[in-house]
Enzyme design. Structure first.
Site, PDB file in Angstrom:
ATOM      1  N   ASP A  37       3.243  75.238  79.741  1.00 37.95           N
ATOM      2  CA  ASP A  37       2.375  76.318  80.208  1.00 37.95           C
ATOM      3  C   ASP A  37       3.235  77.428  80.820  1.00 37.95           C
ATOM      4  O   ASP A  37       4.203  77.159  81.531  1.00 37.95           O
ATOM      5  CB  ASP A  37       1.377  75.787  81.245  1.00 37.95           C
ATOM      6  CG  ASP A  37       0.221  76.738  81.472  1.00 37.95           C
ATOM      7  OD1 ASP A  37      -0.905  76.425  81.045  1.00 37.95           O
ATOM      8  OD2 ASP A  37       0.451  77.814  82.077  1.00 37.95           O
ATOM      9  N   ILE A  38       2.852  78.676  80.546  1.00 36.31           N
ATOM     10  CA  ILE A  38       3.621  79.821  81.032  1.00 36.31           C
ATOM     11  C   ILE A  38       3.505  79.976  82.554  1.00 36.31           C
ATOM     12  O   ILE A  38       4.358  80.612  83.180  1.00 36.31           O
ATOM     13  CB  ILE A  38       3.144  81.105  80.298  1.00 36.31           C
ATOM     14  CG1 ILE A  38       4.213  82.170  80.283  1.00 36.31           C
ATOM     15  CG2 ILE A  38       1.828  81.626  80.863  1.00 36.31           C
ATOM     16  CD1 ILE A  38       3.923  83.317  79.316  1.00 36.31           C
ATOM     17  N   ASN A  95     -10.658  72.506  79.753  1.00 36.73           N
ATOM     18  CA  ASN A  95     -11.694  73.407  80.252  1.00 36.73           C
ATOM     19  C   ASN A  95     -12.522  73.912  79.075  1.00 36.73           C
ATOM     20  O   ASN A  95     -11.972  74.247  78.018  1.00 36.73           O
ATOM     21  CB  ASN A  95     -11.049  74.592  80.975  1.00 36.73           C
ATOM     22  CG  ASN A  95     -10.300  74.174  82.222  1.00 36.73           C
ATOM     23  OD1 ASN A  95     -10.764  73.307  82.954  1.00 36.73           O
ATOM     24  ND2 ASN A  95      -9.139  74.763  82.459  1.00 36.73           N
ATOM     25  N   HIS A  97      -7.329  73.501  74.064  1.00 38.28           N
ATOM     26  CA  HIS A  97      -6.053  73.034  74.617  1.00 38.28           C
ATOM     27  C   HIS A  97      -6.331  71.990  75.666  1.00 38.28           C
ATOM     28  O   HIS A  97      -7.265  72.109  76.456  1.00 38.28           O
ATOM     29  CB  HIS A  97      -5.223  74.176  75.204  1.00 38.28           C
ATOM     30  CG  HIS A  97      -5.990  75.117  76.071  1.00 38.28           C
ATOM     31  ND1 HIS A  97      -6.873  76.050  75.566  1.00 38.28           N
ATOM     32  CD2 HIS A  97      -6.017  75.268  77.419  1.00 38.28           C
ATOM     33  CE1 HIS A  97      -7.400  76.733  76.553  1.00 38.28           C
ATOM     34  NE2 HIS A  97      -6.906  76.279  77.695  1.00 38.28           N
ATOM     35  N   GLN A 119     -12.506  78.236  81.033  1.00 34.71           N
ATOM     36  CA  GLN A 119     -11.590  78.285  79.888  1.00 34.71           C
ATOM     37  C   GLN A 119     -11.224  79.742  79.634  1.00 34.71           C
ATOM     38  O   GLN A 119     -12.100  80.593  79.496  1.00 34.71           O
ATOM     39  CB  GLN A 119     -12.277  77.697  78.644  1.00 34.71           C
ATOM     40  CG  GLN A 119     -11.388  77.716  77.408  1.00 34.71           C
ATOM     41  CD  GLN A 119     -12.103  77.187  76.167  1.00 34.71           C
ATOM     42  OE1 GLN A 119     -13.271  76.798  76.219  1.00 34.71           O
ATOM     43  NE2 GLN A 119     -11.402  77.196  75.045  1.00 34.71           N
TER      44      GLN A 119
HETATM   45  P1  5GP Z   1      -7.523  77.543  80.444  1.00 31.10           P
HETATM   46  O1  5GP Z   1      -7.959  78.191  81.733  1.00 31.10           O
HETATM   47  O2  5GP Z   1      -8.002  78.317  79.230  1.00 31.10           O
HETATM   48  O3  5GP Z   1      -7.849  76.086  80.393  1.00 31.10           O
HETATM   49  O4  5GP Z   1      -5.939  77.580  80.460  1.00 31.10           O
HETATM   50  C1  5GP Z   1      -5.172  78.503  79.751  1.00 31.10           C
HETATM   51  C2  5GP Z   1      -3.727  78.220  80.088  1.00 31.10           C
HETATM   52  O5  5GP Z   1      -2.931  78.890  79.142  1.00 31.10           O
HETATM   53  C3  5GP Z   1      -3.305  78.700  81.469  1.00 31.10           C
HETATM   54  O6  5GP Z   1      -2.801  77.592  82.210  1.00 31.10           O
HETATM   55  C4  5GP Z   1      -2.240  79.761  81.182  1.00 31.10           C
HETATM   56  O7  5GP Z   1      -1.199  79.762  82.113  1.00 31.10           O
HETATM   57  C5  5GP Z   1      -1.779  79.366  79.785  1.00 31.10           C
HETATM   58  N1  5GP Z   1      -1.289  80.482  78.984  1.00 31.10           N
HETATM   59  C6  5GP Z   1      -1.923  81.667  78.773  1.00 31.10           C
HETATM   60  N2  5GP Z   1      -1.191  82.454  77.951  1.00 31.10           N
HETATM   61  C7  5GP Z   1      -0.083  81.742  77.639  1.00 31.10           C
HETATM   62  C8  5GP Z   1       1.050  82.011  76.807  1.00 31.10           C
HETATM   63  O8  5GP Z   1       1.186  83.072  76.207  1.00 31.10           O
HETATM   64  N3  5GP Z   1       1.980  81.033  76.717  1.00 31.10           N
HETATM   65  C9  5GP Z   1       1.858  79.839  77.372  1.00 31.10           C
HETATM   66  N4  5GP Z   1       2.843  78.966  77.206  1.00 31.10           N
HETATM   67  N5  5GP Z   1       0.811  79.542  78.152  1.00 31.10           N
HETATM   68  C10 5GP Z   1      -0.151  80.479  78.289  1.00 31.10           C
END
Ligand code: 5GP
Length: 128
Positions: free
Chosen positions: A39-40, A97, A110, A104
């Site tokens: 994760d970034i 999520n 993911h 999400q």
């Molecule tokens: P969500 O809230 O959709 O469950 O989580 C999305 C996740 O994707 C977050 O933890 C965010 O840090 C990660 N994320 C968003 N954009 C990128 C990206 O470009 N690269 C990576 N490696 N992670 C990302």
């Protein structure tokens, strides 16, 4: 902003672009069914995202439409990645999520793998 998980798949979402190699990622694992990368914005010492190769908006979309082979392949990949990261013995947390209430943000399924520290509350209290 959370996404609407009932919308059709958006081929321009950030994880679709990572899958196509248009954006970089720090890859942990890749096979026929899944890609895993760090994760970034890590929320734990280990924070890995595992995504299916197919075009699925959310866990709901995947559970409803993916083939048994894709589902088995994806679930096995999540287990493989967590095991490979050494998380089975200390333990770890999985999170997927879905939509607005789930917060999400990326409209491609993911699963988050969190590890490397002790977790306490499963759901933190609302902010504010
Ligand atoms: P969500 O809230 O959709 O469950 O989580 C999305 C996740 O994707 C977050 O933890 C965010 O840090 C990660 N994320 C968003 N954009 C990128 C990206 O470009 N690269 C990576 N490696 N992670 C990302």
């Amino acid at each position: 902003m959370p996404i609407d998980a009932t919308l059709p798949y958006d081929d321009d979402n950030v994880f679709a672009r990572i899958l196509r190699g248009e954006l970089p990622s720090t890859k942990v694992h890749e096979d026929e069914f899944a890609l895993a990368f760090h994760d970034i914005n890590p929320q734990a010492p280990v924070h890995i995202l595992v995504i299916p190769k197919g075009r699925y908006v959310s866990w709901d979309d995947f559970a409803a439409k993916a083939s048994d082979t894709e589902i088995a392949g994806f679930i096995r990949a999540v287990g493989h990645v967590a095991r490979g990261a050494g998380l089975v013995e200390p333990g770890y947390r999985l999170l997927a999520n879905v939509g607005g209430h789930g917060h999400q943000e990326v409209p491609h399924l993911h699963v988050h793998i969190f590890g490397g520290r002790q977790f306490h509350e499963m759901i933190p209290p609302p902010r504010g």
